[in-house]
Design a protein around this motif. Structure first.
Motif, PDB file in Angstrom:
ATOM      1  N   GLU A  31       0.807  -1.217   0.000  1.00 33.10           N
ATOM      2  CA  GLU A  31       0.000   0.000   0.000  1.00 33.10           C
ATOM      3  C   GLU A  31       0.842   1.270   0.000  1.00 33.10           C
ATOM      4  N   ASP A  32       1.913   1.299   0.768  1.00 32.76           N
ATOM      5  CA  ASP A  32       2.705   2.525   0.893  1.00 32.76           C
ATOM      6  C   ASP A  32       4.179   2.172   1.072  1.00 32.76           C
ATOM      7  N   PRO A  33       4.881   1.853  -0.023  1.00 34.19           N
ATOM      8  CA  PRO A  33       6.280   1.435   0.086  1.00 34.19           C
ATOM      9  C   PRO A  33       7.188   2.542   0.622  1.00 34.19           C
ATOM     10  N   ARG A  34       6.890   3.783   0.326  1.00 33.59           N
ATOM     11  CA  ARG A  34       7.716   4.893   0.825  1.00 33.59           C
ATOM     12  C   ARG A  34       7.702   4.940   2.355  1.00 33.59           C
ATOM     13  N   PHE A  35       6.525   4.745   2.925  1.00 36.12           N
ATOM     14  CA  PHE A  35       6.386   4.768   4.382  1.00 36.12           C
ATOM     15  C   PHE A  35       7.162   3.624   5.028  1.00 36.12           C
ATOM     16  N   THR A  36       7.059   2.424   4.458  1.00 35.37           N
ATOM     17  CA  THR A  36       7.743   1.282   5.064  1.00 35.37           C
ATOM     18  C   THR A  36       9.264   1.399   4.931  1.00 35.37           C
ATOM     19  N   ARG A  37       9.751   1.912   3.794  1.00 32.63           N
ATOM     20  CA  ARG A  37      11.202   2.122   3.655  1.00 32.63           C
ATOM     21  C   ARG A  37      11.703   3.131   4.682  1.00 32.63           C
ATOM     22  N   ALA A  38      10.922   4.182   4.897  1.00 30.83           N
ATOM     23  CA  ALA A  38      11.336   5.200   5.861  1.00 30.83           C
ATOM     24  C   ALA A  38      11.335   4.644   7.285  1.00 30.83           C
ATOM     25  N   MET A  39      10.378   3.794   7.604  1.00 30.19           N
ATOM     26  CA  MET A  39      10.341   3.195   8.947  1.00 30.19           C
ATOM     27  C   MET A  39      11.543   2.277   9.155  1.00 30.19           C
ATOM     28  N   ARG A  40      11.926   1.536   8.117  1.00 25.64           N
ATOM     29  CA  ARG A  40      13.091   0.658   8.246  1.00 25.64           C
ATOM     30  C   ARG A  40      14.369   1.452   8.461  1.00 25.64           C
ATOM     31  N   SER A  41      14.479   2.610   7.826  1.00 24.33           N
ATOM     32  CA  SER A  41      15.698   3.413   7.955  1.00 24.33           C
ATOM     33  C   SER A  41      15.720   4.213   9.255  1.00 24.33           C
ATOM     34  N   GLY A  42      14.600   4.256   9.968  1.00 24.28           N
ATOM     35  CA  GLY A  42      14.566   4.988  11.229  1.00 24.28           C
ATOM     36  C   GLY A  42      14.231   6.466  11.062  1.00 24.28           C
ATOM     37  N   ARG A  43      13.830   6.869   9.870  1.00 18.19           N
ATOM     38  CA  ARG A  43      13.453   8.258   9.598  1.00 18.19           C
ATOM     39  C   ARG A  43      12.036   8.269   9.052  1.00 18.19           C
ATOM     40  N   PRO A  44      11.042   8.177   9.928  1.00 16.91           N
ATOM     41  CA  PRO A  44       9.663   8.029   9.459  1.00 16.91           C
ATOM     42  C   PRO A  44       9.157   9.260   8.693  1.00 16.91           C
ATOM     43  N   VAL A  45       8.280   9.005   7.747  1.00 21.72           N
ATOM     44  CA  VAL A  45       7.590  10.038   6.979  1.00 21.72           C
ATOM     45  C   VAL A  45       6.095   9.859   7.216  1.00 21.72           C
ATOM     46  N   ARG A  46       5.326  10.821   6.762  1.00 16.61           N
ATOM     47  CA  ARG A  46       3.877  10.721   6.908  1.00 16.61           C
ATOM     48  C   ARG A  46       3.343   9.583   6.043  1.00 16.61           C
ATOM     49  N   PRO A  47       2.344   8.864   6.551  1.00 18.15           N
ATOM     50  CA  PRO A  47       1.687   7.861   5.714  1.00 18.15           C
ATOM     51  C   PRO A  47       0.971   8.541   4.546  1.00 18.15           C
ATOM     52  N   ARG A  48       0.660   7.790   3.536  1.00 18.86           N
ATOM     53  CA  ARG A  48       0.044   8.315   2.320  1.00 18.86           C
ATOM     54  C   ARG A  48      -1.233   9.093   2.614  1.00 18.86           C
ATOM     55  N   GLU A  49      -2.023   8.656   3.586  1.00 16.95           N
ATOM     56  CA  GLU A  49      -3.293   9.309   3.887  1.00 16.95           C
ATOM     57  C   GLU A  49      -3.110  10.744   4.362  1.00 16.95           C
ATOM     58  N   TYR A  50      -1.940  11.074   4.864  1.00 13.86           N
ATOM     59  CA  TYR A  50      -1.714  12.401   5.432  1.00 13.86           C
ATOM     60  C   TYR A  50      -0.837  13.284   4.549  1.00 13.86           C
ATOM     61  N   ARG A  51      -0.447  12.810   3.376  1.00 15.37           N
ATOM     62  CA  ARG A  51       0.325  13.644   2.454  1.00 15.37           C
ATOM     63  C   ARG A  51      -0.640  14.437   1.602  1.00 15.37           C
ATOM     64  N   ARG A  52      -0.547  15.743   1.670  1.00 19.21           N
ATOM     65  CA  ARG A  52      -1.511  16.604   0.986  1.00 19.21           C
ATOM     66  C   ARG A  52      -0.872  17.510  -0.060  1.00 19.21           C
ATOM     67  N   THR A  53       0.362  17.244  -0.477  1.00 17.18           N
ATOM     68  CA  THR A  53       1.060  18.121  -1.412  1.00 17.18           C
ATOM     69  C   THR A  53       0.315  18.230  -2.737  1.00 17.18           C
ATOM     70  N   GLY A  54      -0.135  17.125  -3.273  1.00 14.74           N
ATOM     71  CA  GLY A  54      -0.867  17.142  -4.535  1.00 14.74           C
ATOM     72  C   GLY A  54      -2.162  17.921  -4.436  1.00 14.74           C
ATOM     73  N   ALA A  55      -2.825  17.827  -3.294  1.00 10.77           N
ATOM     74  CA  ALA A  55      -4.071  18.568  -3.103  1.00 10.77           C
ATOM     75  C   ALA A  55      -3.805  20.076  -3.099  1.00 10.77           C
ATOM     76  N   TRP A  56      -2.718  20.485  -2.502  1.00 12.05           N
ATOM     77  CA  TRP A  56      -2.398  21.918  -2.481  1.00 12.05           C
ATOM     78  C   TRP A  56      -2.048  22.428  -3.873  1.00 12.05           C
ATOM     79  N   TRP A  57      -1.327  21.628  -4.653  1.00  7.50           N
ATOM     80  CA  TRP A  57      -1.028  22.023  -6.036  1.00  7.50           C
ATOM     81  C   TRP A  57      -2.309  22.104  -6.851  1.00  7.50           C
ATOM     82  N   GLY A  58      -3.208  21.178  -6.644  1.00  5.59           N
ATOM     83  CA  GLY A  58      -4.499  21.213  -7.334  1.00  5.59           C
ATOM     84  C   GLY A  58      -5.319  22.424  -6.952  1.00  5.59           C
ATOM     85  N   LEU A  59      -5.265  22.783  -5.690  1.00  5.92           N
ATOM     86  CA  LEU A  59      -5.981  23.972  -5.228  1.00  5.92           C
ATOM     87  C   LEU A  59      -5.401  25.229  -5.862  1.00  5.92           C
TER      88      LEU A  59
END
Length: 95
Positions: free
Chosen positions: A19-47
């Motif tokens: 479902e979210d390979p970016r999130f799992t890679r970041a968790m393995r490296s110890g530098r977590p990122v926001r899960p896909r449900e909370y990434r809103r960059t595309g929505a802001w560009w659309g707005l």
């Protein structure tokens, strides 16, 4: 831990990886990122795009641009909604 518990954890990990390979890679490296449900960059560009189209439609007095801008703003506002419980379809808004 019984074998059934290990199997459940492995299944959960595999599903999250799909479902979210970016999130799992970041968790393995110890530098977590926001899960896909909370990434809103595309929505802001659309707005921003919707507001630009709406502004051009108003400046040029073109009804089709105004309508298109309003539709884009509405779609982007729906995607930028901070309440993930309001999302009815899991696949909606994926990037």
């Amino acid at each position: 831990m019984p074998q059934s518990e290990d199997h459940r954890l492995v299944d959960l990990e595999a599903r999250l990886e799909r479902e979210d390979p970016r999130f799992t890679r970041a968790m393995r490296s110890g530098r977590p990122v926001r899960p896909r449900e909370y990434r809103r960059t595309g929505a802001w560009w659309g707005l921003a795009l919707g507001v630009a189209v709406l502004g051009c439609g108003i400046a040029l007095s073109q009804g089709l641009l105004i309508a298109g801008g309003l539709v884009l703003v509405g779609m982007a506002a729906q995607l930028a909604d901070p309440d993930p419980a309001r999302m009815t379809h899991r696949g909606f808004g994926r990037r």
